[in-house]
Design a protein around this motif. Structure first.
Motif, mmCIF file in Angstrom:
data_model
loop_
_atom_site.group_PDB
_atom_site.id
_atom_site.type_symbol
_atom_site.label_atom_id
_atom_site.label_comp_id
_atom_site.label_asym_id
_atom_site.label_seq_id
_atom_site.Cartn_x
_atom_site.Cartn_y
_atom_site.Cartn_z
ATOM 1 N N ASP A 100 0.812 -1.217 0.000
ATOM 2 C CA ASP A 100 0.000 0.000 0.000
ATOM 3 C C ASP A 100 0.849 1.273 0.000
ATOM 4 N N ILE A 101 2.166 1.123 0.186
ATOM 5 C CA ILE A 101 3.056 2.281 0.186
ATOM 6 C C ILE A 101 3.401 2.640 -1.262
ATOM 7 N N LYS A 102 3.147 3.895 -1.646
ATOM 8 C CA LYS A 102 3.424 4.344 -3.016
ATOM 9 C C LYS A 102 4.484 5.446 -2.986
ATOM 10 N N VAL A 103 5.525 5.242 -3.782
ATOM 11 C CA VAL A 103 6.658 6.178 -3.865
ATOM 12 C C VAL A 103 6.713 6.718 -5.291
ATOM 13 N N LEU A 104 6.894 8.044 -5.433
ATOM 14 C CA LEU A 104 6.966 8.630 -6.772
ATOM 15 C C LEU A 104 8.165 9.570 -6.881
ATOM 16 N N PRO A 105 9.074 9.319 -7.856
ATOM 17 C CA PRO A 105 10.139 10.292 -8.146
ATOM 18 C C PRO A 105 9.621 11.351 -9.110
ATOM 19 N N SER A 111 8.587 13.567 -18.689
ATOM 20 C CA SER A 111 7.239 14.082 -18.943
ATOM 21 C C SER A 111 6.563 14.533 -17.648
ATOM 22 N N ILE A 112 6.224 15.803 -17.574
ATOM 23 C CA ILE A 112 5.543 16.300 -16.379
ATOM 24 C C ILE A 112 4.101 15.809 -16.334
ATOM 25 N N GLU A 113 3.502 15.542 -17.512
ATOM 26 C CA GLU A 113 2.115 15.067 -17.549
ATOM 27 C C GLU A 113 1.977 13.706 -16.874
ATOM 28 N N SER A 114 2.928 12.786 -17.123
ATOM 29 C CA SER A 114 2.838 11.467 -16.495
ATOM 30 C C SER A 114 3.030 11.569 -14.989
ATOM 31 N N GLN A 115 3.895 12.507 -14.544
ATOM 32 C CA GLN A 115 4.079 12.699 -13.106
ATOM 33 C C GLN A 115 2.815 13.284 -12.472
ATOM 34 N N ILE A 116 2.148 14.184 -13.176
ATOM 35 C CA ILE A 116 0.895 14.767 -12.666
ATOM 36 C C ILE A 116 -0.171 13.685 -12.527
ATOM 37 N N ARG A 117 -0.277 12.812 -13.526
ATOM 38 C CA ARG A 117 -1.276 11.731 -13.456
ATOM 39 C C ARG A 117 -1.023 10.840 -12.240
ATOM 40 N N ALA A 118 0.248 10.504 -11.999
ATOM 41 C CA ALA A 118 0.575 9.651 -10.853
ATOM 42 C C ALA A 118 0.258 10.358 -9.533
ATOM 43 N N LEU A 119 0.525 11.665 -9.457
ATOM 44 C CA LEU A 119 0.255 12.422 -8.232
ATOM 45 C C LEU A 119 -1.236 12.474 -7.936
ATOM 46 N N ARG A 120 -2.043 12.599 -8.969
ATOM 47 C CA ARG A 120 -3.489 12.695 -8.770
ATOM 48 C C ARG A 120 -4.093 11.384 -8.277
#
Length: 580
Positions: A100-105, A111-120
């Motif tokens: 359940d632990i999610k880590v995002l670099p 691509s900033i769009e893919s990072q935004i999708r992951a953050l949302r």
């Protein structure tokens, strides 16, 4: 020695750590983990790269996460894309039994769009470079109001890269009631200011000594003329057949030039500097990590975030001005319980800088002679013999091919066969080093006068100075320190007065009344012709190819008198009244 369990690490993390082969915590982990888990005040940890920092903060960060919430609860800032990815990868490995632990670099160059999708979708731990995180905050995509833990990794590097304003802006978005830890290899004033402004009663944890290099790193130096640095670098590489090293240069131009020369000379090398695109950087670093490249020539900025545990050497092609930079460089070897070597290739004018680094890091550099051709060839031959001895042989497969080869080579004795195998491997090396000169600078120490073999009195120091290096000619000039004449003046004169190609200058010895210096044999005549008859600060210059048996102190005095006399005569003539 404590175990991870005794430090308070929970079972899912213990299982992951065990899978990764960690048995006992390293010193930094022993001190930081229990503090982050159990204490209220913040931490400033002074520790070198490769001391186990990521696990020291990563394990307690994960353990403090509420897995039932998808809100961002931990923020880790790092100076570079590469370090950001590495930390995120390590945290993913630590949390493998905590799905359940999610880590995002989040970092620039992707691509900033893919990072935004992951953050949302929701992530509990963000590992970020400051620039990209500021961008995401300004877009309203990142919400830091629920952050309970903030980590600044390699804080001094972030400051060196100009991220101070970004760090301040990011920390203004984080709640005041949170846990904060700063890792830094050095303690500049800006780090202290950040600690004072944003941290709560911080505790300082020092692993080793401030600004000290890793204990497992051996510091050595070679002293050569500036023009021989590349030759020395090649000999160091040849003398270490299993070398796996980063070579640090001060400029992008030097970096590319050294790398190009190494590639041209047959070494597995490449360059890493700021003129490369992100894609080119990624390709070079992957080849280096995979050991396709054994020698990586890099600038300090470009190498930040490149994390490799098994480097045998760090080579300083030029000493940095900042001791903290040297500490960062040398800390890249001798890691994870291994030993390493930090090499400095210097010329005589860098000796003072070397002493200053010794004083600050509290370690002594060993002076080494540049490996001789004989030593290099022996080392390479023994290395080949060792590889032959240890190679695995598939008898069943080789049986298909050996009879024909034995029939062709059966007339050779075992000794002849060995010589031919070695010659096949080393003829290039033997040819290259056949007439290779000595390139060490010999320290000249004052000594008492003694008689030479002819019985005449001659200073040993002066006798050594009369002898040019192989392929060079020793040149006398009747200008010395008493005339305000120094190495820079000589180089300037040669650049402006000597026609034709650039003159390569070797050893320069400045005496009170005269100087001696080396140039290549082919340049000696035009150098002497250009200098003789010129003037330096009103003084007429005389020059010649130096002779070992000539008393140059007396010759310089005579030339000075002649020059002074000529000036007096000229002056007196100018004062005479003209006849009417």
């Amino acid at each position: 020695m404590k175990t991870f369990e005794e430090l308070g690490v929970i079972t899912p993390l213990l299982d992951a750590v065990k899978d990764m082969g960690f048995e006992n915590p390293m010193p930094v982990q022993e001190q930081v983990i229990p503090h982050l888990l159990n204490e209220d005040n913040d931490v400033v940890a002074l520790a070198q790269t490769g001391t186990g920092k990521t696990a020291a903060f990563g394990l307690p960060v994960i353990q403090r996460i509420n897995a039932q919430s998808d809100n961002t609860q931990a923020l880790i800032l790092s100076p570079t894309r590469e370090l950001c990815l590495q930390i995120a990868g390590d945290l993913a490995d630590f949390s493998k039994y905590m799905p359940d632990i999610k880590v995002l670099p989040v970092y620039g160059g992707s691509s900033i769009e893919s990072q935004i999708r992951a953050l949302r979708k929701g992530v509990q731990i963000i590992v970020a470079t400051p620039g990209r995180l500021i961008d995401l905050i300004n877009r309203g995509v990142v919400n830091l109001t629920d952050v309970t833990t903030v980590i600044l990794d390699e804080a001094d590097e972030m400051l060196n890269m100009g991220f101070l304003d970004s760090i301040n802006a990011i920390l203004d978005h984080v709640p005041t009631q949170r846990k904060m830890l700063m890792f830094s290899a050095t303690m500049p004033q800006e780090i202290a200011r950040i600690a004072k402004r944003y941290m709560h009663d911080p505790v300082e944890i020092v692993i080793g000594t401030r600004n000290e290099g890793a204990a497992s790193v051996r510091h050595i130096y070679y002293m050569v003329n500036a023009r021989d640095k590349y030759l020395a670098l090649k000999r160091i590489a040849d003398d270490n057949p299993d070398i796996y090293a980063i070579i640090f240069c001060r400029t992008r131009r030097d970096t590319q030039e050294v790398a190009d020369n190494l590639i041209h000379d047959g070494y597995n090398a490449d360059a890493l500097h700021g003129d490369l695109s992100q894609q080119q950087r990624d390709i070079v670093m992957k080849k280096f990590r995979d050991r396709v490249i054994r020698l990586l020539v890099a600038t300090d900025v470009a190498a930040r975030g490149l994390d490799v545990d098994d480097l045998t050497h760090v080579i300083n092609y030029g000493l940095p001005e900042d001791t903290a930079v040297y500490t960062h460089r040398s800390g890249r070897t001798g890691r994870a319980g291994k030993t390493g070597v930090s090499v400095a290739i210097i010329h005589s004018r860098e000796k003072g800088r070397l002493k200053e680094i010794e004083r600050i890091i509290g370690k002594k550099f060993e002076r080494k002679e540049v490996p001789t051709p004989r030593h290099i060839i022996e080392k390479q031959l023994y290395n080949l013999a060792d590889r032959i001895e240890k190679v695995e042989v598939d008898d069943a497969e080789m049986e298909k091919y050996t009879p024909g080869v034995i029939k062709k080579l059966g007339w050779l004795s075992s000794e002849d066969l060995i010589k031919r195998v070695l010659s096949l491997e080393f003829n290039r090396l033997l040819d290259y080093y056949r007439d290779a000169p000595e390139i060490d600078i010999i320290d000249e120490k004052p000594s008492k006068k003694s008689k030479d073999d002819t019985g005449s009195k001659l200073s040993i120091k002066n006798k050594d100075r009369r002898t040019a290096e192989k392929g060079m000619a020793r040149i006398f000039i009747n200008l010395g320190k008493n005339d305000g004449f120094y190495a820079g003046n000589l180089i300037d004169m040669l650049n402006h007065m000597v026609n034709g190609n650039r003159v390569d200058v070797g050893r320069i010895d400045l005496m009170p009344g005269y100087s001696l210096f080396d140039v290549r044999n082919a340049d000696a005549r035009r150098v002497v012709e250009a200098l003789t008859g010129s003037e330096f600060m009103g003084r007429r210059v005389f020059s010649e190819v130096a002779k070992e048996d000539k008393d140059y102190a007396r010759a310089a005095t005579r030339k000075t008198r002649e020059s002074s006399g000529a000036r007096r005569d000229s002056s007196q003539k100018s004062k005479r009244k003209p006849r009417r």
